[in-house]
Design an enzyme around this catalytic site. Structure first.
Site, PDB file in Angstrom:
ATOM      1  N   ASN A 198       0.710  -1.230   0.036  1.00 39.32           N
ATOM      2  CA  ASN A 198      -0.053  -0.147   0.038  1.00 39.32           C
ATOM      3  C   ASN A 198       0.724   1.364   0.191  1.00 39.32           C
ATOM      4  O   ASN A 198       0.352   2.350  -0.009  1.00 39.32           O
ATOM      5  CB  ASN A 198      -0.983  -0.061   1.078  1.00 39.32           C
ATOM      6  N   SER A 243      10.285 -11.859  14.157  1.00 37.70           N
ATOM      7  CA  SER A 243      11.317 -10.863  14.709  1.00 37.70           C
ATOM      8  C   SER A 243      11.862 -11.628  15.985  1.00 37.70           C
ATOM      9  O   SER A 243      11.097 -12.189  16.655  1.00 37.70           O
ATOM     10  CB  SER A 243      10.859  -9.475  14.886  1.00 37.70           C
ATOM     11  N   TYR A 296       4.493  -3.607  19.196  1.00 39.06           N
ATOM     12  CA  TYR A 296       5.143  -4.377  17.989  1.00 39.06           C
ATOM     13  C   TYR A 296       5.247  -5.934  18.075  1.00 39.06           C
ATOM     14  O   TYR A 296       4.917  -6.789  17.143  1.00 39.06           O
ATOM     15  CB  TYR A 296       6.138  -3.599  17.379  1.00 39.06           C
ATOM     16  N   LYS A 339       3.689  -9.360  16.502  1.00 35.97           N
ATOM     17  CA  LYS A 339       4.476 -10.658  15.665  1.00 35.97           C
ATOM     18  C   LYS A 339       4.246 -12.066  16.452  1.00 35.97           C
ATOM     19  O   LYS A 339       3.807 -12.997  15.881  1.00 35.97           O
ATOM     20  CB  LYS A 339       5.938 -10.391  15.774  1.00 35.97           C
TER      21      LYS A 339
END
Ligand code: NAD
Ligand code: UFG
Length: 349
Positions: free
Chosen positions: A35, A127, A151, A155
């Site tokens: 996007n 991650s 964040y 994940k």
């Protein structure tokens, strides 16, 4: 040559654009969905210039189910490499809903569309941040997870969702089971050796390497070294830096593994992608000065909240099961970062 079609979500971004180069050079056909919320279309023009090959680009949000379904209906996709997502730790603390919506809901929509299209091979960008704070500094895949910010939790949630999906599938003994690789990146830095693609952060960088290179080129005045009183060899934080080209090579190896006997019954497995050794902040600065001949102006500042003293990967599982290990060293990472930075001082303009 491999004519398989790979859909790369987030393919215009830093790691995704390097993955596109590696995929095209390995003979895959590439379709990108992005996007452009944190990237520029120019990165994909550069991918085409580097490889002399073309790719298909769709400007779409992975949360737009209708747009995604149309792409899956039109294109013979065999595998998805899923990079699309938001990634700034600090921002995730300020906008948790945005992070969960983009990362978690986006992955739900993507996997729903994949299931409906019976495309069930997925390589996911996870991650090292999912580990939280284990007692040992060399992280192994089966350590308990414990992300400490939105964040990281996004994940970890996605990993859980993908594991559940794979287990449910096995229960019904499907003929085409989910095959999923969760790749836990340590600290990706560097750029393609051509200097044509690289990391182009918006505004002031949060991460060490882009900050150092912007100081060296004169865009930023001074680096703050966050803490020199950690219990490490020189007092500064130690991380496992990995060259982005090594990292994306690990993704190609992951596709090979998903298609091998090992995954014939399906499954969802996590792999650390790191070098297995750490470098300190001062070691990065000194390598940068040595390799580029530029001075890096820095001062020691207080520790950054939430930072750990030291962690690095145990990359043995990736070596054993993906037949992958890093090939590039710190000097390569610095030289390639600098090549990109000096050829593109304003990024992709
Ligand atoms: P990036 O921001 O450069 O690339 C992400 C890309 O995804 C961008 O092009 C962005 O426009 C696109 N995107 C974001 N949300 C989207 C959405 N809803 N729909 C479609 N496109 C969307 O980041 P990167 O450094 O290339 O990271 C790629 C992936 O790797 C991310 O998932 C990130 O969390 C993960 N990761 C990165 C690091 C790192 O240090 N760079 C470390 C560990 C994991
Ligand atoms: N650092 C500084 N000054 C800066 C920036 C960083 O001294 O201006 C130090 C940090 O304190 C740390 C090291 O440099 O010791 C690396 O910091 P980064 O911000 O580059 O990377 P982190 O290890 O904090 O985190 C990164 C990503 C996370 C990801 C993690 C592991 O930002 O999203 O790597 O993959 F989870």
């Amino acid at each position: 040559m491999n004519e398989q079609v790979v859909l790369v979500t987030g393919g215009a971004g830093y790691i995704g654009s390097h993955a596109c180069v590696e995929l095209l050079q390995s003979g895959y056909r590439v379709i990108v969905v992005d996007n452009l919320s944190n990237s520029k279309i120019e990165s994909l023009s550069r991918v085409k210039q580097i490889t002399g090959k073309t790719l298909q680009f769709y400007q779409a949000d992975i949360r737009d189910k209708k747009a995604l379904a149309e792409i899956f209906a039109k294109e013979p996709i065999a595998t998805v490499m899923h990079f699309a997502g938001l990634k700034a730790v600090g921002e995730s603390c300020e906008q948790p809903l945005n992070y969960y919506h983009n990362n978690v809901y986006g992955t739900l929509v993507l996997t729903e569309v994949m299931a409906e299209a019976n495309v069930k091979q997925l390589v996911f960008s996870s991650s090292a941040t999912v580990y939280g704070e284990p007692s040992c500094v060399q992280y192994v895949e089966d350590f308990p997870l414990g992300a400490v910010n939105p964040y990281g939790r996004s994940k970890a949630m996605i990993e859980d969702i993908l594991r559940d999906l794979s287990v449910a599938d096995k229960h019904i003994q499907t003929k085409s089971p989910w095959k999923i690789a969760l790749l836990r990146y340590f600290n990706p830095i560097g750029a393609h050796e051509s200097g044509m693609i690289g990391e182009d952060p918006n505004g002031i960088p949060n991460n060490l390497m882009p900050y150092v290179s912007q100081v060296a080129i004169g865009k930023l005045e001074q680096l703050a070294v966050f803490g020199d009183d950690y219990p490490t060899r020189d007092g500064t934080g130690i991380r496992d830096y990995i060259h982005v080209v090594d990292l994306v090579k690990g993704h190609i190896k992951a596709i090979d593994a998903l298609e091998s006997e090992k995954f014939s019954l399906g499954g969802c497995k996590a792999y650390n992608l790191g070098a297995g050794r750490g470098c300190s902040v001062l070691e990065i600065i000194s390598a940068f000065e040595r390799v580029t001949g530029r001075k890096v102006n820095y001062r020691v500042a207080p520790r950054r909240a939430g930072d750990l003293a030291e962690f690095f990967a145990n990359p043995e599982l990736a070596l054993k099961e993906l037949n992958w290990k890093v090939e590039k060293n710190l000097d390569d990472m610095v030289a390639d970062t600098w090549n990109w930075q000096s050829k593109n001082p304003q990024g992709y303009v």
